[in-house]
Write a protein that holds these residues in place. Sequence first.
Motif, short mmCIF file in Angstrom:
data_model
loop_
_atom_site.label_atom_id
_atom_site.label_comp_id
_atom_site.label_asym_id
_atom_site.label_seq_id
_atom_site.Cartn_x
_atom_site.Cartn_y
_atom_site.Cartn_z
N LYS A 104 -6.56 -0.19 -7.27
CA LYS A 104 -5.79 0.40 -6.18
C LYS A 104 -4.32 0.63 -6.55
O LYS A 104 -3.45 -0.17 -6.22
CB LYS A 104 -5.90 -0.45 -4.93
CG LYS A 104 -7.32 -0.45 -4.35
CD LYS A 104 -7.36 -1.09 -2.98
CE LYS A 104 -8.73 -0.96 -2.35
NZ LYS A 104 -8.79 -1.56 -1.00
N SER B 224 -3.76 8.60 -3.12
CA SER B 224 -3.27 7.36 -2.54
C SER B 224 -1.77 7.34 -2.30
O SER B 224 -1.27 6.38 -1.71
CB SER B 224 -3.67 6.16 -3.40
OG SER B 224 -3.05 6.21 -4.66
N GLU C 94 -1.41 2.26 -5.43
CA GLU C 94 -1.23 2.70 -4.05
C GLU C 94 0.14 3.27 -3.72
O GLU C 94 0.25 4.12 -2.84
CB GLU C 94 -1.51 1.53 -3.10
CG GLU C 94 -2.95 1.09 -3.08
CD GLU C 94 -3.80 1.91 -2.13
OE1 GLU C 94 -3.43 2.05 -0.96
OE2 GLU C 94 -4.82 2.43 -2.58
N ASN D 282 -11.95 4.77 -7.72
CA ASN D 282 -12.11 3.45 -7.09
C ASN D 282 -12.74 2.45 -8.04
O ASN D 282 -13.38 1.49 -7.63
CB ASN D 282 -12.96 3.57 -5.82
CG ASN D 282 -14.40 3.99 -6.10
OD1 ASN D 282 -14.66 4.67 -7.10
ND2 ASN D 282 -15.33 3.62 -5.23
N SER E 20 0.80 -1.23 0.00
CA SER E 20 0.00 0.00 0.00
C SER E 20 0.83 1.27 0.00
O SER E 20 0.27 2.36 -0.15
CB SER E 20 -0.92 0.00 1.23
OG SER E 20 -0.15 -0.08 2.42
#
Length: 742
Positions: A704, A634, A706, A651, A465
């Motif tokens: 995602k 992000s 990230e 998203n 992440s």
Amino acid sequence: MKTPTRLTRTALSTALTLALLPLASEAVSSRNAEYFERIATFPVYRNLGADEDASKQTVAEITAVSRDGRTLIYTDSPGERIGLVDIQDPKSPKPAGFVKLEGEPTSVAVHHHFALVAVNTSLSVAQPDGVLAVFDIRNPAQPKRVATLPMGGQPDSIAISPRGRYAAVAIENERDEDLNDGLLPQLPGGFLRIVDLKGQPSRWSTRDVSLTGLTEVAPNDPEPEYVSINDQDVAAVTLQENNHIVLVDLRRGRVLRHFSAGQVDLNGVDVEENDRIESVGALKGKRREPDSIAWVGPLLATANEGDYEDANGEEGGSRGFTLFDYNGQVWHDADVSMEHAFIRAGHYPENRSENKGIEPEGIASGSFRKQDFLFVGSERGNAVAVYDMARPWAPVMHQLLPAGMGPEGILPIPARNLLVVSSEEDSAEDGYRSTISIYQFGAKASSYPEIRSPDSQLIPWSALSGMVADHTQNNRLYAVPDSYYNASRIFNVDTSKTPAVIDGQIELRNAGKTVDYDLEGIAQAGNGDFWLASEGNGKAKPNLLIHTNANGEVLNEYALPADVAAQQTSNGFEGIAVAGEGTASRVYVAFQREWKNDTAGKARIGVFNPTNGEWGFVHYPLDPPVGGGWVGLSELTAIDNGQFLVIERDNQQGPAAKVKRLYRIDLNGVQPVAEGQRFPLVSKRLERDLLPDLQSTGGWVLDKVEGAAVDNQGRLFVVTDNDGVEDASGETRFMRLGAVAP
């Protein structure tokens, strides 16, 4: 039961040939090794008509291909139909429509210009019934039904003999898992139905082979699952719940051999669902319970999924695959090696640890340009392991192919150098769809995984992440996983290798105890300390800045002031960056989306002064969402001279993904202000549209994006978060995007 002499000699001759000529085959493989590369992903909802709701569930489970290799035919069980896909150009598959059926299709196979579809028409589990629907597909745009053959029970798998003489249908008559806890027997028992493919379909005749009285578990309820036929017209049939394999001579219509699939002891597996991947457990006497089966020369390969819990609560499934010879002797068992390979690639589903782990289900074999391969699909790990079969008794993993969610059907098409994998999980509400993945053979290198842990040690990882580059070391990054896993840690990443290698980890500790943060970002201070961003949930779990030393020992936790925390939502801290030294040091943190008192379309970037504990804020203008969903931040990455890179994303995933962008902002001269004041609005400049990079591998576009890092050589790296393989494909993109402009 005695085997015909001719068949025995054929099998032994083939086995001896393989045993005596491995070196030549291996030499071809090692000198001229080629690989599969994904070239397209077809979401099967594209087959829906213009007047149908695109969110309607539509599934691809088992796939076959027309004789000319240009049309795929797949089963859509919940839709009670088969779907067709035009792959004349495999890099650009096109929808070719549906054909409605009278029940649930369970399998499909092609014989000459006919598609044979096994259809379950049972009134109930206790009243099993089904048909074999036969379609003339010479005009794929208009399949014409030409015959319907009663099956006398609920069909499952169907296979066509290589010489085209026979079809074999496993009549499963599946059990009701809600009846008596799903325990066997539950009559009527299943059998194998042989279809003699002589003449036109309307004249095809059928014969039945009883499979009762062979097993120890439930001899009168065999429940045949999957069938594969070799070039000697011998059908291999799995009796999954009975943990048994049966060989049937299709010409004579009788059982030749049968044997138990056996049991294994597994050491080094994760057996506890505790939000940690810990491959330290053991499983003793685990029944293999194979699902699919495939002939590999004279050998039989089984995918040992497991599907049955006995009266003692013991569940089968050995998390790998096995190669048996004609007499049931084991030539090779994958043991834990396949599951460990999935762990190293970030594809291990920790939420399935107390069940069947990666759950191998589909299996197929094929020869491509003198290379023999075995393909084993993981239903829960969402990938296909490809094995080089130059030495059949010692398969070597050749590569791992990312797939959609729940890969079920595996279809090699050697004549076109293609491999097709159909993945059945479909949920528009959750953002993922059933897909057909198409791979082409001939690449000079394997393109996946793009990041993994080494063979020398088993370092579990997933859900990356946030990322940062080491200030002083070349080719060294650090990455963090989010809250999907307990015991927060920092991964060491070596980028000098391809794929990048996670070669170490630092477990975070506070006062000697492990900690559980929701880490979304990582930054490194000039002295080697780390700063980490832990996202709050808008309730009891606060947003935190965490300061650790280089060994991962927590030095301080910093929460937001009360007046700022009062504005929080469930979308909190994301990326983090550090700039400046000494008293001039500042920690910058990106907030994912607007908080309660933020202007719509503006997310805040917080600036923290570690010297005095003061906070200030600026506003960042978000791009508007395109076609639904939301857009947020992000990642935040410091580059020289007060400039930062920001990842901004929506998203959305798959074809719905629109906003995956890297922007540059310059905070020189921008003065952050305290809560309650009007935040200054920063300007941004598009650095790179990441959507083409995410689309470049022919896969499902991941939502995602990230982590980002710029190393001390000015090279940009971007990584995606795979959500721990739960309600996600498990694929991780680790993208090397060249030099960042000054």
